[in-house]
Design an enzyme around this catalytic site. Structure first.
Site, PDB file in Angstrom:
ATOM      1  N   PRO A 113       0.819  -1.216   0.000  1.00 54.92           N
ATOM      2  CA  PRO A 113       0.000   0.000   0.000  1.00 54.92           C
ATOM      3  C   PRO A 113       0.858   1.274   0.000  1.00 54.92           C
ATOM      4  CG  PRO A 113      -0.556  -1.420   1.874  1.00 54.92           C
ATOM      5  CD  PRO A 113       0.580  -2.067   1.160  1.00 54.92           C
TER       6      PRO A 113
ATOM      7  N   GLU B 259       2.632  -6.490   8.914  1.00 58.61           N
ATOM      8  CA  GLU B 259       2.799  -5.032   8.973  1.00 58.61           C
ATOM      9  C   GLU B 259       3.813  -4.537   7.962  1.00 58.61           C
ATOM     10  OE1 GLU B 259       0.333  -6.226  11.303  1.00 58.61           O
ATOM     11  OE2 GLU B 259       0.376  -4.075  11.030  1.00 58.61           O
TER      12      GLU B 259
ATOM     13  N   ARG C  61      -3.052  -9.353 -20.591  1.00 56.13           N
ATOM     14  CA  ARG C  61      -4.007  -9.077 -21.668  1.00 56.13           C
ATOM     15  C   ARG C  61      -3.472  -8.063 -22.679  1.00 56.13           C
ATOM     16  NH1 ARG C  61      -6.875  -4.628 -21.137  1.00 56.13           N
ATOM     17  NH2 ARG C  61      -8.737  -5.266 -22.265  1.00 56.13           N
TER      18      ARG C  61
ATOM     19  N   ASP D 248      -9.446   0.160 -25.034  1.00 55.05           N
ATOM     20  CA  ASP D 248      -9.694   0.140 -23.599  1.00 55.05           C
ATOM     21  C   ASP D 248     -10.094   1.506 -23.071  1.00 55.05           C
ATOM     22  OD1 ASP D 248      -9.156  -2.494 -23.330  1.00 55.05           O
ATOM     23  OD2 ASP D 248      -7.139  -2.237 -22.530  1.00 55.05           O
TER      24      ASP D 248
HETATM   25 CL1  6GU Z   1      -0.113  -3.971  -3.340  1.00 56.03          CL
HETATM   26  N1  6GU Z   1      -0.831  -4.565  -0.859  1.00 56.03           N
HETATM   27  C1  6GU Z   1      -1.642  -4.439   0.198  1.00 56.03           C
HETATM   28  N2  6GU Z   1      -1.391  -5.164   1.294  1.00 56.03           N
HETATM   29  N3  6GU Z   1      -2.696  -3.639   0.219  1.00 56.03           N
HETATM   30  C2  6GU Z   1      -2.926  -2.944  -0.886  1.00 56.03           C
HETATM   31  C3  6GU Z   1      -2.148  -3.020  -2.035  1.00 56.03           C
HETATM   32  C4  6GU Z   1      -1.088  -3.858  -1.981  1.00 56.03           C
HETATM   33  N4  6GU Z   1      -2.649  -2.197  -2.962  1.00 56.03           N
HETATM   34  C5  6GU Z   1      -3.706  -1.639  -2.399  1.00 56.03           C
HETATM   35  N5  6GU Z   1      -3.886  -2.075  -1.156  1.00 56.03           N
END
Ligand code: 6GU
Length: 252
Positions: free
Chosen positions: A88, A115, A153, A168
């Site tokens: 994230p 974590e 794709r 797309d």
């Molecule tokens: Cl790549 N990993 C995690 N744990 N949460 C996420 C993510 C990735 N992308 C959005 N949320």
């Protein structure tokens, strides 16, 4: 194209590769996906892949040695892959990212859990960090599958030409127009007459107009990337959409 995935939950990744277009791409040898269990590279007899954070605090951190071991194993057999850490904390994934990654021959996808991952891995082994959106998943595995699906794709020969990637939504800057198939009358809900008319110009006009209307309603910011040719601009004008589109778009 080769993908290596590093995970502590290898079973999570099997089934998405076993259906539909991705299954066909695997069978045809367009992509080669190798799943590695990070636990196989754990050094201690309990095969620990995570430990408590230095400095205290909540949760567990993925240990560096098993991850480095997996990465070294891959590098020895198939050197030069681009290491992508799914987290994230990464840059937000877009169609543009997918297009760029599709030009690589070998991607190594590191799926984080808990974590996080020891910072020394991120700093010394990772080429790029990617997040698939502003929400939190329990791990990077599903994100890795999103990446593989969206990149695969785009590879030559994976999609039939009828649904080629050039049309797309995110290349064109427009949402797709609504689609209908048989029956003509479904419980009293009917198909727009124009689609049954055989008038190809009228159908093309309807498709553009509905596409632009949906984009204005749901994702107007996409229009900044939309480019229209002369005929399309005429159509927008005729349907009183030009002004609304101009507000968001860069119409020449
Ligand atoms: Cl790549 N990993 C995690 N744990 N949460 C996420 C993510 C990735 N992308 C959005 N949320």
């Amino acid at each position: 194209m080769r993908f290596d995935i590093l995970t502590i939950f290898p079973l999570l990744l099997d089934s998405p590769l076993e259906e539909g277009i991705i299954r066909r791409a695997v069978a045809a040898g367009k992509i080669n996906v190798n799943i590695h269990d990070i636990r196989d590279f754990a050094l201690d007899k309990h095969t620990m892949t995570d430990d408590r954070p230095f400095g205290g605090g909540e949760g567990m951190v993925m240990k560096p040695e098993p991850i480095a071991g997996s990465l070294n194993f891959i590098e020895e057999k198939n050197p030069g892959g681009r290491v992508i850490f799914l987290t994230p904390q990464g840059k937000t994934y877009t169609q543009e990212t997918a297009e760029r990654l599709a030009t690589h021959e070998h991607l190594i996808l590191l799926c984080g859990r808990y974590e996080g991952v020891d910072e020394r891995i991120r700093a010394n082994y990772v080429d790029e960090e990617i997040s698939i959106g502003d929400y939190v998943l329990t791990g990077g595995e599903l994100a890795a599958m999103v990446l593989i699906d969206s990149v695969t794709r785009l590879l030559p020969g994976v999609l039939g030409c009828e649904d080629s990637a050039g049309n797309d939504t995110f290349s064109r800057g427009l949402l797709k127009n609504p689609q209908y198939t048989r029956p003509r009358d479904y419980e009293g809900y009917t198909v727009p007459e124009v689609l049954l008319s055989g008038d190809h110009a009228a159908i093309a006009e309807w498709r553009l107009v509905t596409s632009v209307r949906q984009t204005l309603e749901k994702r107007p910011e996409l229009l900044a990337r939309a480019v229209f040719n002369k005929e399309e601009l005429q159509i927008l004008k005729r349907n009183s959409l030009l002004e609304a589109v101009e507000k968001y778009g860069n119409i020449q």
